[in-house]
Design a protein around this motif. Structure first.
Motif, PDB file in Angstrom:
ATOM      1  N   ALA A  11       0.835  -1.207   0.000  1.00 17.69           N
ATOM      2  CA  ALA A  11       0.000   0.000   0.000  1.00 17.69           C
ATOM      3  C   ALA A  11       0.868   1.255   0.000  1.00 17.69           C
ATOM      4  O   ALA A  11       0.591   2.210  -0.737  1.00 17.69           O
ATOM      5  CB  ALA A  11      -0.948  -0.012   1.199  1.00 17.69           C
ATOM      6  N   LEU A  12       1.923   1.265   0.815  1.00 18.42           N
ATOM      7  CA  LEU A  12       2.829   2.420   0.839  1.00 18.42           C
ATOM      8  C   LEU A  12       3.557   2.581  -0.494  1.00 18.42           C
ATOM      9  O   LEU A  12       3.758   3.699  -0.977  1.00 18.42           O
ATOM     10  CB  LEU A  12       3.825   2.278   1.984  1.00 18.42           C
ATOM     11  CG  LEU A  12       3.244   2.426   3.390  1.00 18.42           C
ATOM     12  CD1 LEU A  12       4.282   2.038   4.437  1.00 18.42           C
ATOM     13  CD2 LEU A  12       2.738   3.832   3.621  1.00 18.42           C
ATOM     14  N   TRP A  15       1.133   4.038  -2.904  1.00 14.29           N
ATOM     15  CA  TRP A  15       0.980   5.464  -2.630  1.00 14.29           C
ATOM     16  C   TRP A  15       2.130   6.249  -3.265  1.00 14.29           C
ATOM     17  O   TRP A  15       1.916   7.304  -3.867  1.00 14.29           O
ATOM     18  CB  TRP A  15       0.937   5.724  -1.123  1.00 14.29           C
ATOM     19  CG  TRP A  15       0.931   7.188  -0.815  1.00 14.29           C
ATOM     20  CD1 TRP A  15      -0.133   8.033  -0.833  1.00 14.29           C
ATOM     21  CD2 TRP A  15       2.074   7.978  -0.486  1.00 14.29           C
ATOM     22  NE1 TRP A  15       0.276   9.305  -0.524  1.00 14.29           N
ATOM     23  CE2 TRP A  15       1.630   9.307  -0.304  1.00 14.29           C
ATOM     24  CE3 TRP A  15       3.429   7.694  -0.311  1.00 14.29           C
ATOM     25  CZ2 TRP A  15       2.489  10.339   0.031  1.00 14.29           C
ATOM     26  CZ3 TRP A  15       4.287   8.732   0.018  1.00 14.29           C
ATOM     27  CH2 TRP A  15       3.811  10.030   0.188  1.00 14.29           C
ATOM     28  N   VAL A  18       1.552   6.498  -7.015  1.00 14.09           N
ATOM     29  CA  VAL A  18       0.510   7.483  -7.327  1.00 14.09           C
ATOM     30  C   VAL A  18       1.057   8.894  -7.163  1.00 14.09           C
ATOM     31  O   VAL A  18       0.780   9.788  -7.965  1.00 14.09           O
ATOM     32  CB  VAL A  18      -0.740   7.263  -6.436  1.00 14.09           C
ATOM     33  CG1 VAL A  18      -1.717   8.418  -6.553  1.00 14.09           C
ATOM     34  CG2 VAL A  18      -1.430   5.955  -6.810  1.00 14.09           C
ATOM     35  N   PHE A  19       1.851   9.099  -6.135  1.00 15.53           N
ATOM     36  CA  PHE A  19       2.421  10.413  -5.853  1.00 15.53           C
ATOM     37  C   PHE A  19       3.436  10.833  -6.919  1.00 15.53           C
ATOM     38  O   PHE A  19       3.481  11.994  -7.326  1.00 15.53           O
ATOM     39  CB  PHE A  19       3.078  10.393  -4.467  1.00 15.53           C
ATOM     40  CG  PHE A  19       3.657  11.705  -4.045  1.00 15.53           C
ATOM     41  CD1 PHE A  19       2.837  12.752  -3.650  1.00 15.53           C
ATOM     42  CD2 PHE A  19       5.032  11.897  -4.045  1.00 15.53           C
ATOM     43  CE1 PHE A  19       3.377  13.967  -3.265  1.00 15.53           C
ATOM     44  CE2 PHE A  19       5.577  13.104  -3.656  1.00 15.53           C
ATOM     45  CZ  PHE A  19       4.748  14.149  -3.269  1.00 15.53           C
ATOM     46  N   THR A  31      -9.774  10.762   3.160  1.00 14.60           N
ATOM     47  CA  THR A  31      -8.525  10.100   3.536  1.00 14.60           C
ATOM     48  C   THR A  31      -8.742   8.646   3.929  1.00 14.60           C
ATOM     49  O   THR A  31      -7.965   7.767   3.536  1.00 14.60           O
ATOM     50  CB  THR A  31      -7.854  10.857   4.699  1.00 14.60           C
ATOM     51  OG1 THR A  31      -7.670  12.223   4.300  1.00 14.60           O
ATOM     52  CG2 THR A  31      -6.517  10.247   5.046  1.00 14.60           C
ATOM     53  N   GLN A  34      -9.198   6.677   0.835  1.00 15.19           N
ATOM     54  CA  GLN A  34      -7.929   6.469   0.134  1.00 15.19           C
ATOM     55  C   GLN A  34      -7.101   5.371   0.805  1.00 15.19           C
ATOM     56  O   GLN A  34      -6.532   4.527   0.122  1.00 15.19           O
ATOM     57  CB  GLN A  34      -7.128   7.760   0.087  1.00 15.19           C
ATOM     58  CG  GLN A  34      -7.644   8.741  -0.937  1.00 15.19           C
ATOM     59  CD  GLN A  34      -6.729   9.947  -1.053  1.00 15.19           C
ATOM     60  OE1 GLN A  34      -5.901  10.210  -0.192  1.00 15.19           O
ATOM     61  NE2 GLN A  34      -6.889  10.678  -2.148  1.00 15.19           N
ATOM     62  N   ILE A  35      -7.038   5.409   2.125  1.00 14.12           N
ATOM     63  CA  ILE A  35      -6.287   4.372   2.843  1.00 14.12           C
ATOM     64  C   ILE A  35      -6.875   2.999   2.556  1.00 14.12           C
ATOM     65  O   ILE A  35      -6.148   2.036   2.302  1.00 14.12           O
ATOM     66  CB  ILE A  35      -6.257   4.682   4.355  1.00 14.12           C
ATOM     67  CG1 ILE A  35      -5.416   5.924   4.617  1.00 14.12           C
ATOM     68  CG2 ILE A  35      -5.720   3.488   5.148  1.00 14.12           C
ATOM     69  CD1 ILE A  35      -5.516   6.453   6.027  1.00 14.12           C
ATOM     70  N   TYR A  38      -5.877   1.951  -0.987  1.00 16.06           N
ATOM     71  CA  TYR A  38      -4.473   1.540  -1.046  1.00 16.06           C
ATOM     72  C   TYR A  38      -4.265   0.166  -0.414  1.00 16.06           C
ATOM     73  O   TYR A  38      -3.522  -0.662  -0.949  1.00 16.06           O
ATOM     74  CB  TYR A  38      -3.576   2.561  -0.351  1.00 16.06           C
ATOM     75  CG  TYR A  38      -3.339   3.811  -1.158  1.00 16.06           C
ATOM     76  CD1 TYR A  38      -2.762   3.754  -2.423  1.00 16.06           C
ATOM     77  CD2 TYR A  38      -3.673   5.060  -0.661  1.00 16.06           C
ATOM     78  CE1 TYR A  38      -2.536   4.895  -3.165  1.00 16.06           C
ATOM     79  CE2 TYR A  38      -3.443   6.218  -1.394  1.00 16.06           C
ATOM     80  CZ  TYR A  38      -2.885   6.121  -2.639  1.00 16.06           C
ATOM     81  OH  TYR A  38      -2.650   7.252  -3.379  1.00 16.06           O
TER      82      TYR A  38
END
Length: 126
Positions: A11-12, A15, A18-19, A31, A34-35, A38
């Motif tokens: 998941a991280l 992220w 995506v970033f 939020t 989104q979590i 992910y």
């Protein structure tokens, strides 16, 4: 416990992709949403890599040898796109806008997962 940690690492890494990469989006409203996206997409990505990637490597081992492993980058991009397709089946707001964002996103996910895994204890330490 190890499975939960792997999902969080995925998941991280997603992220980060995506970033960093234009063309990869998570369009959740808040939020918490989104979590959730992910984490679920991280789980899907883990399952896809655990089940399909070894099969592709076994079937395409000649291509891996001929390209000195570079076909693995293409395979990772296609697995990333497959993850997006499966997420779409579950109506998750995770979108990849084509091969090149998937290609670069898969590279980012691989690097971030590897770096984060260096900070995790080995399975032998359990």
């Amino acid at each position: 416990m190890s499975l939960i940690i792997r999902v969080i690492v995925n998941a991280l890494a997603l992220w980060a992709a995506v970033f960093l990469i234009d063309g990869i989006d998570v369009r959740a409203d808040d939020t918490v949403g989104q979590i959730f996206v992910y984490l679920v997409v991280g789980a899907i990505f883990g399952v896809v890599n655990a089940i399909i990637k070894p099969i592709v490597k076994a079937v395409g081992c000649l291509f891996y040898a001929l390209t000195l492993g570079l076909i693995g980058l293409v395979v990772n991009a296609l697995l990333f796109m497959l993850t997006e397709w499966i997420a779409g089946l579950f109506e998750l707001p995770f979108h990849v806008d084509g091969f090149w964002p998937a290609f670069w996103g898969a590279i980012v996910v691989t690097i971030v997962s590897w770096v984060l895994s260096m900070f995790l204890p080995d399975k032998s330490d359990d």
